[in-house]
Enzyme design. Structure first.
Site, short mmCIF file in Angstrom:
data_model
loop_
_atom_site.label_atom_id
_atom_site.label_comp_id
_atom_site.label_asym_id
_atom_site.label_seq_id
_atom_site.Cartn_x
_atom_site.Cartn_y
_atom_site.Cartn_z
N LYS A 33 0.61 -1.14 -0.11
CA LYS A 33 0.13 0.18 -0.08
C LYS A 33 0.95 1.05 0.39
CE LYS A 33 -2.49 1.95 3.96
NZ LYS A 33 -1.81 2.84 3.39
N ASP A 60 -2.98 4.24 -1.64
CA ASP A 60 -4.09 5.15 -0.60
C ASP A 60 -4.03 6.14 -0.38
OD1 ASP A 60 -5.57 5.40 1.28
OD2 ASP A 60 -4.09 4.54 3.14
N LYS A 62 -6.91 8.31 -0.64
CA LYS A 62 -8.57 8.73 0.29
C LYS A 62 -8.83 9.68 -0.50
CE LYS A 62 -7.57 6.31 4.71
NZ LYS A 62 -5.71 5.90 4.16
N ASP A 65 -12.76 14.99 -2.94
CA ASP A 65 -13.38 16.13 -3.67
C ASP A 65 -14.85 16.33 -4.48
OD1 ASP A 65 -12.70 18.50 -4.36
OD2 ASP A 65 -10.26 18.04 -4.77
N THR A 124 -10.05 4.64 11.22
CA THR A 124 -10.17 3.10 12.40
C THR A 124 -9.11 4.22 13.23
OG1 THR A 124 -8.34 2.54 11.14
CG2 THR A 124 -10.54 0.62 11.34
N ARG A 216 2.39 -0.13 10.92
CA ARG A 216 3.72 -0.05 11.87
C ARG A 216 3.88 -0.84 12.64
NH1 ARG A 216 0.68 5.11 14.35
NH2 ARG A 216 -0.80 3.84 13.24
O1 C5P Z 1 0.54 1.90 11.15
P1 C5P Z 1 -0.98 1.13 10.56
O2 C5P Z 1 -0.95 -0.77 11.33
O3 C5P Z 1 -2.26 1.62 12.19
O4 C5P Z 1 -1.33 1.93 9.50
C1 C5P Z 1 -2.43 1.23 9.00
C2 C5P Z 1 -2.47 2.13 7.77
O5 C5P Z 1 -4.17 2.05 7.16
C3 C5P Z 1 -1.96 3.57 7.04
O6 C5P Z 1 -1.42 3.44 6.36
C4 C5P Z 1 -3.30 4.15 7.17
O7 C5P Z 1 -3.51 5.32 6.68
C5 C5P Z 1 -3.92 2.90 6.43
N1 C5P Z 1 -5.68 3.44 7.05
C6 C5P Z 1 -5.95 3.42 8.68
N2 C5P Z 1 -7.18 3.72 8.69
C7 C5P Z 1 -8.43 3.61 7.14
C8 C5P Z 1 -8.24 3.61 6.03
C9 C5P Z 1 -6.43 3.27 6.09
O8 C5P Z 1 -5.38 2.72 9.26
N3 C5P Z 1 -9.77 4.21 7.83
#
Ligand code: C5P
Length: 245
Positions: A33, A60, A62, A65, A124, A216
């Site tokens: 991603k 990603d 998002k 607009d 989330t 992460r």
């Molecule tokens: O580091 P972590 O596991 O929290 O990363 C989650 C990834 O998913 C990030 O790249 C974040 O931008 C993406 N994301 C998210 N919640 C969403 C959509 C995408 O955390 N609803």
């Protein structure tokens, strides 16, 4: 191995680090991603480079607009060759519908594989109080199925949502093939960071997620390939389990 369901977020600030991660993890993840940080730093050429090396990309960015702008951004994402891109369902029906149509037309007219167009429901990282502060007086649990249904009716292929909401989404939408992608994944004993509505890889798969996105917990591990293997093992054990929650 249950690798196709795993999407690794390349949340780094430069192309070289992204290339190193792809080299270390290729072959064991379903997709990489690229989000707004890396895309802003390294641009579409890195997306093309990773795709031409044989990997699949979830772009990603998002989008949110006016309908015309998002539809045209979707056309460019299609031309880049990404497998998935996303937009915010809060952009509304017309924005989603026009994007789905423009992407299908472009893919057909120009010979590209049509990417999946996925709508973000509620991030989330957002809790009930985050929503209240911006004027939404509904809990994520109410808003998410509503946005999922709107996304489906507007021609979206699926949604991004918290793993905790997969069940309500599946009950809200009509198509069994509606894709649910879940970030907010935290293997046991890892830092939750800014994610509020999290679950484990096993919990997400058991709940019925089609893909899980992990950033992460892999990127910040001393050995990302080892962290990845542990997550895959956990997903594998849940795939063998027939219990649904
Ligand atoms: O580091 P972590 O596991 O929290 O990363 C989650 C990834 O998913 C990030 O790249 C974040 O931008 C993406 N994301 C998210 N919640 C969403 C959509 C995408 O955390 N609803």
């Amino acid at each position: 191995m249950n690798t196709n369901k795993l999407i690794v977020a390349l949340d780094v600030d430069n192309a070289q680090q992204a290339r190193e991660l792809v080299a270390a993890l290729r072959g064991v993840v379903g997709m990489f991603k690229i989000g707004s940080q890396l895309f802003t730093a390294a641009g579409p050429s890195l997306v093309r480079e990773i795709i031409s090396s044989g990997e699949r990309i979830f772009l990603d960015l998002k989008y949110h607009d006016i309908p015309n702008t998002v539809a045209l951004a979707g056309v460019e994402a299609t031309r880049l060759g990404v497998s998935i891109f996303n937009l915010h369902a809060l952009g509304g029906n017309e924005m989603m519908e026009r994007t789905a149509d423009a992407v299908s037309e472009c893919a057909q007219a120009e010979g590209f594989t049509r990417p999946l167009v996925i709508a973000v429901t509620v991030l989330t990282s957002a809790s009930e109080s985050t929503l209240r502060d911006v004027g939404y007086h509904a809990a994520p649990g109410e808003l998410v199925p509503r946005l999922a249904l709107l996304a489906e009716a507007s021609g979206m292929d699926g949604v991004v949502a918290s793993p905790r909401e997969v069940g309500t989404i599946r009950s809200a939408v009509k198509s069994k093939n509606f894709v649910v992608i879940t970030p907010g994944i935290r293997p046991k004993n890892t830092d939750q960071a800014d994610q509020k509505r999290v679950t484990t890889p096993r919990g997400a798969i058991l709940a019925g997620a089609d893909y899980i996105v992990v950033g992460r917990p892999i990127l910040e591990a001393r050995d990302p390939a080892h962290a990845l293997r542990k997550i895959l093992d956990e997903m594998e054990s849940s795939a063998a389990n027939t219990v649904t929650i």
